[in-house]
Design an enzyme around this catalytic site. Structure first.
Site, short mmCIF file in Angstrom:
data_model
loop_
_atom_site.label_atom_id
_atom_site.label_comp_id
_atom_site.label_asym_id
_atom_site.label_seq_id
_atom_site.Cartn_x
_atom_site.Cartn_y
_atom_site.Cartn_z
N ASP A 78 0.84 -1.20 0.00
CA ASP A 78 0.00 0.00 0.00
C ASP A 78 0.88 1.26 0.00
OD1 ASP A 78 0.89 -0.25 2.60
OD2 ASP A 78 -1.08 0.00 3.53
N SER A 79 2.22 1.07 0.05
CA SER A 79 3.14 2.18 -0.21
C SER A 79 2.95 2.72 -1.63
CB SER A 79 4.59 1.76 0.02
OG SER A 79 4.89 0.56 -0.67
N GLU A 215 8.87 -3.93 11.18
CA GLU A 215 9.25 -2.62 10.63
C GLU A 215 9.71 -1.68 11.73
OE1 GLU A 215 6.64 -0.87 7.74
OE2 GLU A 215 7.63 1.06 7.84
N1 LIG Z 1 8.96 5.47 0.06
C1 LIG Z 1 8.56 4.77 1.12
N2 LIG Z 1 9.44 4.01 1.79
C2 LIG Z 1 9.06 3.28 2.87
O1 LIG Z 1 9.90 2.58 3.45
C3 LIG Z 1 7.68 3.32 3.28
C4 LIG Z 1 6.78 4.11 2.52
N3 LIG Z 1 7.25 4.83 1.47
N4 LIG Z 1 5.46 4.18 2.84
C5 LIG Z 1 4.93 3.24 3.78
C6 LIG Z 1 5.88 3.02 4.89
C7 LIG Z 1 6.11 4.23 5.76
N5 LIG Z 1 7.46 3.99 6.21
C8 LIG Z 1 8.23 4.89 6.94
C9 LIG Z 1 8.01 6.24 6.86
C10 LIG Z 1 8.79 7.14 7.55
C11 LIG Z 1 9.83 6.69 8.36
C12 LIG Z 1 10.69 7.64 9.10
O2 LIG Z 1 10.52 8.83 8.98
N6 LIG Z 1 11.65 7.14 9.84
C13 LIG Z 1 12.70 7.94 10.51
C14 LIG Z 1 13.11 7.33 11.82
C15 LIG Z 1 12.23 7.75 12.95
C16 LIG Z 1 12.86 7.49 14.29
O3 LIG Z 1 14.10 7.67 14.44
O4 LIG Z 1 12.12 7.14 15.24
C17 LIG Z 1 13.95 7.93 9.63
O5 LIG Z 1 14.66 8.93 9.64
O6 LIG Z 1 14.20 6.93 8.97
C18 LIG Z 1 10.05 5.31 8.43
C19 LIG Z 1 9.26 4.42 7.72
C20 LIG Z 1 8.01 2.80 5.61
N7 LIG Z 1 7.20 2.65 4.41
C1 LIG Z 2 7.16 -1.32 3.72
C2 LIG Z 2 6.44 -2.57 3.31
C3 LIG Z 2 6.65 -3.69 4.27
C4 LIG Z 2 4.98 -2.29 3.09
O1 LIG Z 2 4.11 -2.65 3.84
C5 LIG Z 2 4.62 -1.49 1.92
O2 LIG Z 2 5.49 -1.26 1.04
O3 LIG Z 2 3.46 -1.10 1.83
MG LIG Z 3 2.26 -1.65 3.50
#
Ligand SMILES: Nc1nc(=O)c2c([nH]1)NC[C@@H]1CN(c3ccc(C(=O)N[C@@H](CCC(=O)O)C(=O)O)cc3)CN21
Ligand SMILES: CC(C)C(=O)C(=O)O
Ligand SMILES: [Mg+2]
Length: 298
Positions: A78-79, A215
């Site tokens: 769903d990304s 995740e």
């Molecule tokens: N382009 C994209 N990549 C992804 O990995 C992803 C998506 N979209 N959409 C659905 C989810 C949302 N995800 C996410 C979105 C944001 C962060 C994030 O901002 N993480 C911070 C760390 C936060 C912390 O330190 O607590 C980072 O800087 O990575 C992580 C996973 C993973 N998935």
């Molecule tokens: C980040 C992965 C595991 C996912 O659920 C997605 O791409 O939607």
């Molecule tokens: Mg997903």
């Protein structure tokens, strides 16, 4: 799933007397089988100690590239909401959008196991709603399995789907469909949160999930979950100890615009490649050098 010793049947090339390592043709990545991969193949590979890769895909063309590259499992995530459809998050993605793009990914592939996300709102009402929507993705789109978010809170949904013959991949830790409640923060930090994650992991295994995505959790906790469970763990931002790794493909090839999570690795710069090609085409049109005689009919 964990083994006492690291084993990789496809390497090294040195002689081994262990017959369980002898048949590298079976390997999930690098093997010679051309038939469609099943959840049984996934379990067997993990039992052999093979780590395996999973990528997202949202269209037939990209999926065919990854299929030919040997990627054994693809997720129609769903990304697609933020990576493909221009939404801010995964939250607005509908069943119709999932069904259309999942069918495209199935049509573009011959070997990979295709897993489709159940989008937000398609299973939260309860097990019957989950079964109705998962059945649609299995029958109409032709996927081999579905994925849904949540541990203990989703165990009844998982159980009913599994009883109906639908393989289910679970997803715990950061569950992005809950962004409005939880944000995008590392999960499982602190003793109580770590215990909750372990309870969630056991709940989805007990409900019959064939694998579980972890995740954005600390590596040590992902390692403990991996040791505790017999089903494979699939990490994203969960360190190196999980049985498999998944990345969002647009992050992996450098196509995502803007900020990407720190846990992703960029293996190519497709934004640059596509942008350069578009500029070169535009300049040739403006300059009158495209089309040339070989592109022209008389
Ligand atoms: N382009 C994209 N990549 C992804 O990995 C992803 C998506 N979209 N959409 C659905 C989810 C949302 N995800 C996410 C979105 C944001 C962060 C994030 O901002 N993480 C911070 C760390 C936060 C912390 O330190 O607590 C980072 O800087 O990575 C992580 C996973 C993973 N998935
Ligand atoms: C980040 C992965 C595991 C996912 O659920 C997605 O791409 O939607
Ligand atoms: Mg997903």
């Amino acid at each position: 799933m964990s083994l006492s010793a690291a084993q990789n049947p496809s390497s090294p090339a040195g002689a081994s007397s262990d017959s369980s390592k002898a048949d590298s043709s079976k390997a999930l990545y690098g093997g010679t089988s051309t038939r469609r991969i099943t959840v049984h193949d996934i379990a067997a590979a993990t039992a052999r100690g093979e780590k395996w890769p999973m990528l997202t895909a949202y269209d037939a063309m990209t999926a065919s590239v990854f299929d030919e590259a040997g990627i054994p499992v693809m997720l129609v995530g769903d990304s697609m909401g933020n990576c493909h459809l221009g939404y801010e998050t995964t939250v607005p993605v509908t069943m119709d959008e999932m069904a259309v793009l999942s069918a495209a990914v199935v049509r573009g592939t011959r070997r990979a196991l295709i897993v489709a996300d159940l989008p937000f709102g398609s299973y939260q009402e309860g097990p019957v709603q989950a079964l109705r929507n998962a059945t649609r993705l299995i029958k109409e789109s032709g996927v081999g399995a579905v994925k849904l978010e949540g541990g203990e809170r989703s165990h009844e949904q998982i159980r009913l789907l599994v009883e109906a013959g639908i393989p289910v991949m679970a997803h715990i830790g950061l569950t992005p469909q809950s962004v409005n409640a939880m944000g995008y923060r590392v999960q499982g930090r602190g003793e109580e949160a770590a215990h909750q994650l372990l309870r969630d992991a056991k709940a989805v295994q007990d409900a019959g999930a064939f694998a579980v995505v972890l995740e954005l959790v600390p590596e040590e906790l992902a390692a403990e979950v991996t040791r505790t469970l017999h089903i494979p763990t699939v990490g994203i931002g969960a360190g190196a100890a999980t049985d498999a790794q998944v990345l969002v493909y647009t992050d992996m090839v450098g196509l995502t615009g803007g900020r990407v999570p720190r846990f992703t690795k960029q293996y190519a710069n497709m934004r640059q490649v596509l942008g350069d090609a578009a500029k070169e085409f535009a300049e040739e049109v403006v300059g009158g050098t495209f089309p040339a005689p070989e592109h022209t009919f008389h």
